[in-house]
Design a protein around this motif. Structure first.
Motif, PDB file in Angstrom:
ATOM      1  N   LEU A   1      -0.645   4.055   5.026  1.00  0.00           N
ATOM      2  CA  LEU A   1      -0.597   4.716   3.718  1.00  0.00           C
ATOM      3  C   LEU A   1      -1.983   5.169   3.269  1.00  0.00           C
ATOM      4  O   LEU A   1      -2.109   6.235   2.653  1.00  0.00           O
ATOM      5  CB  LEU A   1       0.049   3.804   2.680  1.00  0.00           C
ATOM      6  CG  LEU A   1       1.559   3.648   2.837  1.00  0.00           C
ATOM      7  CD1 LEU A   1       2.082   2.519   1.958  1.00  0.00           C
ATOM      8  CD2 LEU A   1       2.292   4.947   2.540  1.00  0.00           C
TER       9      LEU A   1
ATOM     10  N   SER B   1       3.443   2.021  -7.719  1.00  0.00           N
ATOM     11  CA  SER B   1       2.440   1.221  -7.021  1.00  0.00           C
ATOM     12  C   SER B   1       2.975   0.812  -5.664  1.00  0.00           C
ATOM     13  O   SER B   1       4.184   0.761  -5.440  1.00  0.00           O
ATOM     14  CB  SER B   1       2.049  -0.008  -7.847  1.00  0.00           C
ATOM     15  OG  SER B   1       3.138  -0.889  -7.960  1.00  0.00           O
ATOM     16  N   PHE B   2       2.031   0.562  -4.771  1.00  0.00           N
ATOM     17  CA  PHE B   2       2.332   0.133  -3.409  1.00  0.00           C
ATOM     18  C   PHE B   2       1.776  -1.274  -3.237  1.00  0.00           C
ATOM     19  O   PHE B   2       0.661  -1.562  -3.654  1.00  0.00           O
ATOM     20  CB  PHE B   2       1.654   1.054  -2.393  1.00  0.00           C
ATOM     21  CG  PHE B   2       2.075   2.487  -2.476  1.00  0.00           C
ATOM     22  CD1 PHE B   2       3.209   2.930  -1.811  1.00  0.00           C
ATOM     23  CD2 PHE B   2       1.339   3.400  -3.210  1.00  0.00           C
ATOM     24  CE1 PHE B   2       3.595   4.259  -1.882  1.00  0.00           C
ATOM     25  CE2 PHE B   2       1.713   4.729  -3.283  1.00  0.00           C
ATOM     26  CZ  PHE B   2       2.847   5.162  -2.618  1.00  0.00           C
ATOM     27  N   GLU B   3       2.562  -2.161  -2.611  1.00  0.00           N
ATOM     28  CA  GLU B   3       2.114  -3.526  -2.356  1.00  0.00           C
ATOM     29  C   GLU B   3       2.480  -3.908  -0.930  1.00  0.00           C
ATOM     30  O   GLU B   3       3.632  -3.813  -0.531  1.00  0.00           O
ATOM     31  CB  GLU B   3       2.781  -4.482  -3.337  1.00  0.00           C
ATOM     32  CG  GLU B   3       2.360  -5.919  -3.169  1.00  0.00           C
ATOM     33  CD  GLU B   3       2.995  -6.824  -4.203  1.00  0.00           C
ATOM     34  OE1 GLU B   3       3.887  -7.605  -3.802  1.00  0.00           O
ATOM     35  OE2 GLU B   3       2.620  -6.756  -5.381  1.00  0.00           O
ATOM     36  N   HIS B   4       1.474  -4.342  -0.184  1.00  0.00           N
ATOM     37  CA  HIS B   4       1.682  -4.755   1.196  1.00  0.00           C
ATOM     38  C   HIS B   4       1.217  -6.198   1.328  1.00  0.00           C
ATOM     39  O   HIS B   4       0.025  -6.491   1.231  1.00  0.00           O
ATOM     40  CB  HIS B   4       0.885  -3.851   2.151  1.00  0.00           C
ATOM     41  CG  HIS B   4       1.123  -4.139   3.589  1.00  0.00           C
ATOM     42  ND1 HIS B   4       2.062  -3.469   4.340  1.00  0.00           N
ATOM     43  CD2 HIS B   4       0.556  -5.030   4.421  1.00  0.00           C
ATOM     44  CE1 HIS B   4       2.053  -3.935   5.566  1.00  0.00           C
ATOM     45  NE2 HIS B   4       1.148  -4.893   5.645  1.00  0.00           N
TER      46      HIS B   4
ATOM     47  N   THR C   1       5.824  -1.760   3.364  1.00  0.00           N
ATOM     48  CA  THR C   1       5.159  -1.785   2.068  1.00  0.00           C
ATOM     49  C   THR C   1       6.194  -1.600   0.970  1.00  0.00           C
ATOM     50  O   THR C   1       7.044  -0.711   1.057  1.00  0.00           O
ATOM     51  CB  THR C   1       4.082  -0.679   1.991  1.00  0.00           C
ATOM     52  OG1 THR C   1       3.118  -0.934   3.022  1.00  0.00           O
ATOM     53  CG2 THR C   1       3.390  -0.662   0.653  1.00  0.00           C
TER      54      THR C   1
ATOM     55  N   VAL D   1       7.372  -0.450  -2.659  1.00  0.00           N
ATOM     56  CA  VAL D   1       7.028   0.538  -3.676  1.00  0.00           C
ATOM     57  C   VAL D   1       7.655   0.069  -4.981  1.00  0.00           C
ATOM     58  O   VAL D   1       8.835  -0.266  -5.024  1.00  0.00           O
ATOM     59  CB  VAL D   1       7.564   1.938  -3.313  1.00  0.00           C
ATOM     60  CG1 VAL D   1       7.217   2.943  -4.404  1.00  0.00           C
ATOM     61  CG2 VAL D   1       7.029   2.390  -1.958  1.00  0.00           C
TER      62      VAL D   1
ATOM     63  N   TRP E   1      -0.284  -0.772   5.024  1.00  0.00           N
ATOM     64  CA  TRP E   1      -1.243  -0.276   4.038  1.00  0.00           C
ATOM     65  C   TRP E   1      -2.262   0.648   4.699  1.00  0.00           C
ATOM     66  O   TRP E   1      -2.686   1.634   4.093  1.00  0.00           O
ATOM     67  CB  TRP E   1      -1.906  -1.438   3.291  1.00  0.00           C
ATOM     68  CG  TRP E   1      -2.798  -2.307   4.131  1.00  0.00           C
ATOM     69  CD1 TRP E   1      -2.428  -3.401   4.869  1.00  0.00           C
ATOM     70  CD2 TRP E   1      -4.196  -2.149   4.339  1.00  0.00           C
ATOM     71  NE1 TRP E   1      -3.515  -3.934   5.518  1.00  0.00           N
ATOM     72  CE2 TRP E   1      -4.620  -3.183   5.210  1.00  0.00           C
ATOM     73  CE3 TRP E   1      -5.137  -1.242   3.864  1.00  0.00           C
ATOM     74  CZ2 TRP E   1      -5.934  -3.323   5.615  1.00  0.00           C
ATOM     75  CZ3 TRP E   1      -6.450  -1.394   4.278  1.00  0.00           C
ATOM     76  CH2 TRP E   1      -6.841  -2.422   5.137  1.00  0.00           C
TER      77      TRP E   1
END
Length: 160
Positions: A27, A60-63, A72, A74, A24
């Motif tokens: 990014l 959306s991005f989630e880590h 991460t 996507v 994250w």
């Protein structure tokens, strides 16, 4: 690509689409985003950020902050499969090749694109074929970085 607040989020069914090999923090630097803290049910602390692409589509991005390997997830909208165009646009805006993808949903329906060029003697050449439009665009960017007499273009290969 710009960051989207949760209040601006387009509602729909989003699901795992890709995994990228970026933390994250990476990014945040790449995108200029600020990732927010959240609690992911069953997985613990997570960092998330939403993005609106130039086309207006959202991802959306989630880590997950477990013993993560700087990867991460996507998310794109599934309707009934991942939004291929949004994912390809996101890769292009990040300026990363599909070769960086750690995992991709088996439900992604790839298209095929060919990159062509014509030289100053009107000879046409196939540079390559690509499963991701973003890869064809990145290659075209590299070929056209320095101005010359040759022109390049991308064509969608129509399936029979």
């Amino acid at each position: 690509m710009k960051q989207v607040a949760e209040s601006e989020w387009v509602r729909g069914h989003y699901d795992h689409s890709l995994v990228l090999p970026f933390s994250w923090e990476q990014l945040e630097r790449m995108l200029g985003f600020i990732f927010q803290d959240c609690e992911e049910d069953g997985l613990g602390l997570t960092k998330i950020a939403g993005a609106k692409l130039g086309s207006g589509k959202q991802i959306s991005f989630e880590h997950v902050l477990l013993e993560n390997k700087d990867e991460t997830i996507v998310y794109s909208i599934f309707n009934p499969e991942p939004d291929y165009e949004a994912l390809s646009e996101m890769l292009y805006e990040l300026k990363v090749s599909s070769e960086t993808i750690v995992w991709e949903s088996p439900f992604i329906r790839h298209k095929q694109y060919k990159l062509c060029r014509i030289d100053d003697n009107d000879n046409q050449f196939l540079v390559g074929t690509y499963r991701w439009e973003s890869d064809a665009k990145l290659k075209m960017d590299a070929l056209t970085k320095h101005p010359h007499k040759q022109n390049c273009w991308i064509e969608l290969v129509q399936s029979a």
